[in-house]
Scaffold this active site. Structure first.
Site, short mmCIF file in Angstrom:
data_model
loop_
_atom_site.label_atom_id
_atom_site.label_comp_id
_atom_site.label_asym_id
_atom_site.label_seq_id
_atom_site.Cartn_x
_atom_site.Cartn_y
_atom_site.Cartn_z
N CYS A 171 53.18 3.70 12.70
CA CYS A 171 53.01 5.16 12.66
C CYS A 171 51.58 5.54 12.30
CB CYS A 171 53.99 5.76 11.66
SG CYS A 171 53.90 5.05 9.99
N CYS A 185 55.83 -1.48 8.58
CA CYS A 185 54.96 -2.08 9.61
C CYS A 185 53.70 -1.26 9.85
CB CYS A 185 55.73 -2.25 10.92
SG CYS A 185 56.08 -0.70 11.81
N CYS A 219 52.61 16.59 15.87
CA CYS A 219 52.57 16.21 17.29
C CYS A 219 53.73 15.31 17.70
CB CYS A 219 51.25 15.52 17.61
SG CYS A 219 51.02 13.91 16.82
N CYS A 269 54.08 9.76 15.80
CA CYS A 269 54.64 8.73 14.91
C CYS A 269 56.14 8.59 15.12
CB CYS A 269 54.32 9.07 13.46
SG CYS A 269 54.99 10.66 12.89
N CYS A 283 29.68 -20.88 31.49
CA CYS A 283 29.71 -19.77 32.44
C CYS A 283 30.97 -19.86 33.31
CB CYS A 283 28.46 -19.80 33.32
SG CYS A 283 28.41 -18.47 34.53
N ASN A 313 31.92 -9.32 34.88
CA ASN A 313 30.62 -9.61 35.46
C ASN A 313 30.72 -10.87 36.32
OD1 ASN A 313 27.94 -10.13 36.01
ND2 ASN A 313 27.38 -10.61 33.91
N CYS A 347 48.87 16.64 8.77
CA CYS A 347 49.82 16.46 9.88
C CYS A 347 49.83 17.69 10.79
CB CYS A 347 51.22 16.21 9.32
SG CYS A 347 52.49 16.04 10.59
#
Length: 416
Positions: A386, A383, A349, A352, A139, A78, A346
Site C-alpha cells: 500500500c 507487506c 484515490c 492502496c 559485450c 544498445n 490521503c
C-alpha cells in the site's frame, strides 16, 4: 557550497573523483572525452579498441528504450559494438588526451580474439599512455563468439585472456564482467588467477525491449529484422548492485577492487554502489539521456551525503552496507509492521485499496462515506504494498507488533 574531498585511490591510480565515463558511445573520440574532462569527470574508459583485423560495421538504427507512464525511459537497448575508428586514430587520441589532461585518469578498454590480440592491444595502449586497462570480456552484441559475453561466461577463457594481457603491460588491469550468468564469483576468481587486479561490473544485459505488434519484429528494426542486444539504464541498477554485493561477500573477495557500472544517474545511485563495494563509478545511459553535466549534480550530492554522514574520505564508505545484507533465512521474522495512514495527506484515490485487494491480503478496507481507506490489522501481514503504490506518500510504517508466540517486546524492534 559544501566541499568534501571526493578523490579516491583505486588500484594505485589517483582519481580526483570517482565518476568515469564507461566504455561506450559516450567516450568514442578525442572531442567527446575532452569535453567530459572539462565538465568535471574524474576518469574515462575509452570506447573499446578491437584488433586491427576485426572490422566494425554498425547497424542503423541501433537504439531502443523501455518506458513507463510519464518516464522518458527506464531502460535502454544498445546494439552498438566497439570503436569504429582505426586503432591508429584511437591510440593517437589516447596519447593526446593524456598529454592535455595529465591529472585525469584514462582507462583503455580493449577486446581481443586470441592471445596475440590481447597482448598486442595491451602493449599498444600502455605505450600510448593509458593509466589502466579494462578488458571487455562481456559485450553482449558481438558478431564473433570468440569475443564478448560468450567469453565472459567461461572461466577458463577469461583466465587465459587475463594472462595474455598481463604479458603486454605493467598497468593495473580490470576485467569487465557480464551479468548474463547466474554466479559471477567463479569468473572473478579465474580472472584474478590470470592476473587481473580488479573487476568492472556490470556490462549490459542481453535483452529484447519491445516488439512491433504490427510488423511482428523486435525493436529497433533493421531492414525488417532485429536481434538480442545489451540493456542498460536505471532499470538494471538492482541487478548490478546484487552482483557487486555478492562478489564482495564471497570468501576471499571481501576487499575486491570494483569499478561499479549499471544505472547510475544520481548521487544517491552512486552512494549505493559505493556502500556495496565500488570504489569508482562508470556511467553511460544517464549521459546519453541528460548529457555530461550530470556529473556536477552527482559530485555535489555525494559531497552533501559525506557531510551528513560525518565522512571525510570517500574510501571510508566503500562496502559499509554489506555487513547488513544477510542470507534471507537469517532475517528476523518475529514481528510485523502495520501501515500508518496520514489522513491529512490521503487524497482518497483508492490506489492502496485496489492494490491490497487484488494483489495482497485484502487488509485495506474502503469507507464509502469518508472515501478514505483504513487498515484491518486482523488481515494485514505488514507487506507495505500500500505504501509503495500511494501517489502522495500518505502511508508510512506504523505500529510494530510481535507475531503470536514470539518472545520479546515489540518496542525492542527497530524498524526504519
Amino acid at each position: 557550497m559544501i566541499k568534501k574531498d571526493l578523490s579516491i585511490d583505486f588500484l594505485g591510480v589517483h582519481f580526483e573523483n570517482p565518476f568515469c565515463l564507461s566504455s561506450s558511445p559516450v567516450g568514442n573520440n578525442y572531442e567527446m572525452c575532452k569535453k567530459a574532462f572539462e565538465t568535471g569527470w574524474g576518469g574515462i574508459v575509452f570506447k573499446t579498441l578491437p584488433p586491427t583485423h576485426f572490422k566494425i560495421d554498425e547497424v542503423s538504427p541501433r537504439f531502443d528504450a523501455l518506458t513507463k507512464e510519464a518516464t522518458p525511459f527506464v531502460g535502454f537497448k544498445n546494439m552498438e559494438q566497439l570503436s569504429e575508428w582505426s586503432l591508429e586514430q584511437n591510440l593517437k587520441d589516447i596519447k593526446r588526451l593524456k598529454t592535455e589532461f595529465p591529472e585525469k585518469v584514462l582507462i583503455a578498454s580493449i577486446m581481443g580474439e586470441n592471445d596475440e590480440d590481447w597482448e598486442e592491444l595491451a602493449r599498444l595502449v600502455t605505450e600510448a599512455g593509458a593509466d589502466m586497462i579494462e578488458m571487455n570480456l562481456s559485450c553482449p552484441q558481438m558478431t564473433a563468439h570468440t569475443m564478448g559475453s560468450d567469453v565472459g561466461t567461461n572461466a577458463e577463457l577469461c583466465k587465459r585472456d587475463c594472462i595474455a594481457v598481463k604479458k603486454g603491460t605493467h598497468l593495473p588491469v580490470l576485467a569487465k564482467m557480464t551479468p548474463n550468468i547466474t554466479d559471477m564469483v567463479p569468473i572473478v576468481r579465474a580472472c584474478l588467477e590470470g592476473g587481473a587486479d580488479g573487476i568492472s561490473a556490470i556490462n549490459t544485459i542481453k535483452s529484447i525491449c519491445n516488439v512491433d505488434l504490427d510488423r511482428k519484429v523486435g525493436l529497433p528494426i533493421i531492414n525488417g529484422k532485429s536481434s538480442i542486444s545489451g540493456y542498460s539504464g536505471k532499470a538494471v541498477k538492482p541487478v548490478a548492485l546484487r552482483f557487486i554485493q555478492q562478489m564482495r561477500s564471497a570468501e576471499g573477495l571481501e576487499n575486491l577492487p570494483i569499478s561499479g557500472i549499471g544505472g547510475i544517474e544520481t548521487w544517491s545511485d552512486a552512494a549505493e554502489f559505493i556502500l556495496l563495494g565500488s570504489s569508482t563509478l562508470q556511467v553511460t545511459t544517464g549521459i546519453m539521456q541528460y548529457g555530461y553535466r550530470i556529473v556536477e549534480d552527482m559530485k555535489n550530492g555525494l559531497m552533501h551525503y559525506m557531510d551528513e554522514q560525518g565522512v571525510d574520505r570517500l574510501s571510508d564508505l566503500v562496502g559499509l552496507a554489506n555487513q547488513n545484507i544477510i542470507p534471507c533465512e537469517e532475517l528476523d521474522r518475529d514481528y510485523k509492521v502495520f501501515p500508518a495512514i496520514d489522513e491529512d495527506k490521503c487524497i482518497g484515490c483508492g490506489r492502496c485499496y485496489i492494490s491490497c485487494f487484488d494483489g495482497a491480503h485484502q487488509a485495506m478496507e474502503w469507507d464509502a462515506e469518508t472515501r478514505k481507506p483504513h487498515c484491518n490489522t486482523d488481515k494485514c501481514v505488514g507487506c507495505h504494498l500500500c505504501a509503495l503504490v500511494c501517489p502522495v506518500k500518505a502511508i508510512s510504517k506504523g505500529e510494530v507488533v510481535l507475531k503470536p508466540g514470539r518472545e520479546g517486546r515489540a518496542e525492542d524492534k527497530i524498524v526504519k
